[in-house]
Design a protein around this motif. Structure first.
Motif, PDB file in Angstrom:
ATOM      1  N   HIS A 271      -2.451 -10.294  -3.988  1.00  0.00           N
ATOM      2  CA  HIS A 271      -3.416  -9.189  -3.925  1.00  0.00           C
ATOM      3  C   HIS A 271      -2.936  -8.056  -4.820  1.00  0.00           C
ATOM      4  O   HIS A 271      -1.764  -7.688  -4.788  1.00  0.00           O
ATOM      5  CB  HIS A 271      -3.573  -8.691  -2.486  1.00  0.00           C
ATOM      6  N   ASP A 272      -3.846  -7.527  -5.627  1.00  0.00           N
ATOM      7  CA  ASP A 272      -3.528  -6.437  -6.550  1.00  0.00           C
ATOM      8  C   ASP A 272      -4.080  -5.120  -6.008  1.00  0.00           C
ATOM      9  O   ASP A 272      -5.249  -5.051  -5.606  1.00  0.00           O
ATOM     10  CB  ASP A 272      -4.155  -6.685  -7.925  1.00  0.00           C
ATOM     11  N   LEU A 273      -3.253  -4.102  -6.026  1.00  0.00           N
ATOM     12  CA  LEU A 273      -3.686  -2.748  -5.684  1.00  0.00           C
ATOM     13  C   LEU A 273      -3.663  -1.939  -6.990  1.00  0.00           C
ATOM     14  O   LEU A 273      -2.604  -1.538  -7.463  1.00  0.00           O
ATOM     15  CB  LEU A 273      -2.760  -2.125  -4.648  1.00  0.00           C
TER      16      LEU A 273
ATOM     17  N   ARG B 250     -12.508  -7.037  -8.732  1.00  0.00           N
ATOM     18  CA  ARG B 250     -12.618  -5.935  -7.763  1.00  0.00           C
ATOM     19  C   ARG B 250     -11.307  -5.153  -7.687  1.00  0.00           C
ATOM     20  O   ARG B 250     -11.306  -3.922  -7.631  1.00  0.00           O
ATOM     21  CB  ARG B 250     -12.981  -6.455  -6.376  1.00  0.00           C
ATOM     22  N   ASP B 251     -10.180  -5.873  -7.676  1.00  0.00           N
ATOM     23  CA  ASP B 251      -8.881  -5.196  -7.616  1.00  0.00           C
ATOM     24  C   ASP B 251      -8.652  -4.335  -8.861  1.00  0.00           C
ATOM     25  O   ASP B 251      -8.182  -3.203  -8.767  1.00  0.00           O
ATOM     26  CB  ASP B 251      -7.756  -6.226  -7.497  1.00  0.00           C
TER      27      ASP B 251
ATOM     28  N   THR C 130     -13.165 -13.328  -3.908  1.00  0.00           N
ATOM     29  CA  THR C 130     -11.867 -13.677  -4.467  1.00  0.00           C
ATOM     30  C   THR C 130     -11.829 -15.180  -4.735  1.00  0.00           C
ATOM     31  O   THR C 130     -12.641 -15.939  -4.197  1.00  0.00           O
ATOM     32  CB  THR C 130     -10.726 -13.279  -3.520  1.00  0.00           C
TER      33      THR C 130
ATOM     34  N   ALA D  32     -10.509  -1.184  -8.737  1.00  0.00           N
ATOM     35  CA  ALA D  32     -10.342  -0.497  -7.448  1.00  0.00           C
ATOM     36  C   ALA D  32     -11.647  -0.429  -6.667  1.00  0.00           C
ATOM     37  O   ALA D  32     -11.896   0.528  -5.927  1.00  0.00           O
ATOM     38  CB  ALA D  32      -9.772   0.906  -7.678  1.00  0.00           C
TER      39      ALA D  32
ATOM     40  N   LYS E 174     -10.119 -11.359  -9.589  1.00  0.00           N
ATOM     41  CA  LYS E 174      -9.424 -10.094  -9.349  1.00  0.00           C
ATOM     42  C   LYS E 174     -10.131  -8.888  -9.970  1.00  0.00           C
ATOM     43  O   LYS E 174      -9.553  -7.806 -10.058  1.00  0.00           O
ATOM     44  CB  LYS E 174      -7.989 -10.177  -9.843  1.00  0.00           C
TER      45      LYS E 174
ATOM     46  N   ARG F 147      -0.709  -1.422 -11.603  1.00  0.00           N
ATOM     47  CA  ARG F 147      -0.968  -2.271 -10.437  1.00  0.00           C
ATOM     48  C   ARG F 147       0.281  -2.417  -9.573  1.00  0.00           C
ATOM     49  O   ARG F 147       1.392  -2.533 -10.087  1.00  0.00           O
ATOM     50  CB  ARG F 147      -1.409  -3.671 -10.875  1.00  0.00           C
TER      51      ARG F 147
ATOM     52  N   GLN G 209       0.829  -1.201   0.000  1.00  0.00           N
ATOM     53  CA  GLN G 209       0.000   0.000   0.000  1.00  0.00           C
ATOM     54  C   GLN G 209       0.866   1.254   0.000  1.00  0.00           C
ATOM     55  O   GLN G 209       0.533   2.257  -0.655  1.00  0.00           O
ATOM     56  CB  GLN G 209      -0.928   0.014   1.217  1.00  0.00           C
TER      57      GLN G 209
ATOM     58  N   ARG H 104       1.885   1.755  -3.507  1.00  0.00           N
ATOM     59  CA  ARG H 104       0.766   2.291  -4.298  1.00  0.00           C
ATOM     60  C   ARG H 104       0.620   3.796  -4.092  1.00  0.00           C
ATOM     61  O   ARG H 104       0.393   4.556  -5.038  1.00  0.00           O
ATOM     62  CB  ARG H 104      -0.522   1.576  -3.905  1.00  0.00           C
TER      63      ARG H 104
END
Length: 393
Positions: free
Chosen positions: A209-211, A238-239, A251, A242, A236, A189, A175, A178
């Protein structure tokens, strides 16, 4: 009570685009090359939908009476990235490619990042995720330094052994990345890549997990949500978006679980959009040049299609497509600049309509928006009128 189910077969391209040479991807054809090298693919249900009518795929002949409508789509956005591909499906076309870092990230940024997370890092290079953990995993375990790497895609990836850097701490330092990656460093990403095992036997876990960067404009998902309909994300999805425009999500830990969760949503979602990403094609097989694994994954998905067909309601529209290519038969391990297949099926729709070559993935989003009676999309041209029985009759 209309519903649209979009299934994105991550990286299942269907032939090089005219500008493939600019990306070093001449000769790419994920589906065709896999079939040729493997001696054919057995995809009877995709064949019935019209997959073989789109292009020549050994083992998947053209159907004389396709059950679905078929075509292929060109990506108008620059690049060949998961993020740009999915965004364009949802109506966001990027005029400037998301940045990539073929020589690694600038040293000054890495120094600032190390100060921010309170740890030194190792790597900072372009690498295969499975290869770099074997090469640098032992040093990481010994020192506690996370492994930073990237690829030909617009990504900043952080790999860490789950017993050395626990998942909550890995998510924290991702995070931070990011938040720091802005302006010319604003990658699509930031990806947490946890792994386990011991020296020589390290393996990535499913706790990835992808941000993602937030889409710069409103997407199809938001248009549908604003219509008061449900928007359910599987895998993925949702990732990638965003979290914007999504009313519920789940997931997954692989393609088959992705199909399972899609079927679960189909039993309870009354109206709206279900969007699924099946990532194994790309993550497990395309990037690893595993032709046989890729072929088997395609056949495994095809074998689940009767379950999806049986779960469809009369007013459902099922769309099967992809976001880019990742031809495992080529010498590299990166995504490939390819057309993607477009298969559309539903009992309220016509059969056998050739949708041709769509000039942008956004045509898909525009069609779904019209079908669900949402606000018209800004980008893309709907092809709903050409496939709907109700429009003509």
């Amino acid at each position: 009570m209309a519903r649209s189910i979009i299934i994105v077969l991550d990286s299942v391209g269907i032939g090089e685009m005219p500008d493939a040479e600019n990306y070093g991807d001449l000769g790419s054809h994920t589906l065709g090359n896999i079939a040729r090298q493997r001696g054919g693919l057995n995809l009877p249900f995709l064949q019935k939908l019209g997959l073989g009518n789109i292009d020549l795929i050994p083992g998947v002949p053209a159907s004389h009476n396709p059950e679905g409508c078929f075509g292929r789509m060109a990506e108008r956005s620059l690049g060949k990235d998961t993020t740009s591909g999915h965004w364009e499906i949802a109506g966001v076309i990027l005029e400037r490619a998301l940045p990539t870092f073929p020589d690694g990230f600038p040293n000054l940024f890495i120094e600032r990042y190390e100060l921010a997370i309170g740890r030194e890092v190792i790597g900072n290079e372009v690498a295969s995720g499975t290869e770099i953990i074997q090469r640098l995993g032992e040093e990481h375990v010994r020192t506690g330094k996370p492994i930073v790497y990237t690829s030909a895609d617009s990504v900043f990836q952080v790999a860490a052994h789950e017993e050395v850097i626990p998942l909550p701490e890995l998510m924290r330092i991702c995070q931070i990345a990011r938040d720091m990656l802005t302006d010319e460093l604003q990658v699509g990403r930031v990806i947490a890549r946890p792994f386990l095992g011991k020296a020589g036997q390290f393996y990535r876990t499913t706790n990835r997990h992808d941000l993602a960067l937030e889409p710069p404009q409103k997407t199809l998902l938001e248009y549908v949500q604003e219509r008061g309909l449900e928007v359910c994300a599987v895998g993925k999805i949702r990732d990638i978006y965003a979290g914007r425009g999504i009313t519920d999500f789940v997931t997954t830990k692989g393609n088959m679980e992705g199909v399972d969760k899609t079927l679960e949503y189909m039993t309870k979602v009354k109206s709206g959009l279900i969007m699924t990403n099946l990532v194994d094609f790309d993550m497990l097989y395309g990037h690893r040049n595993d032709v046989e694994g890729y072929a088997r994954a395609l056949e495994a998905f095809d074998a689940r299609l009767p379950e999806l067909f049986a779960a469809l309601r009369p007013e459902d529209m099922l769309i099967i497509t992809a976001d880019h290519g990742c031809d495992p038969t080529l010498s590299g391990t990166d995504h490939t600049r390819e057309y993607v297949p477009l298969l559309v099926y539903g009992s309220a729709l016509k059969k056998g309509v050739d949708l041709g070559v769509r000039s942008t993935f956004a045509d898909l989003g525009a069609t779904v928006a019209e079908y669900l009676e949402a606000e018209p999309m800004v980008k893309g041209k709907s092809f709903y009128a050409s496939i709907s029985r109700r429009v003509i009759e």
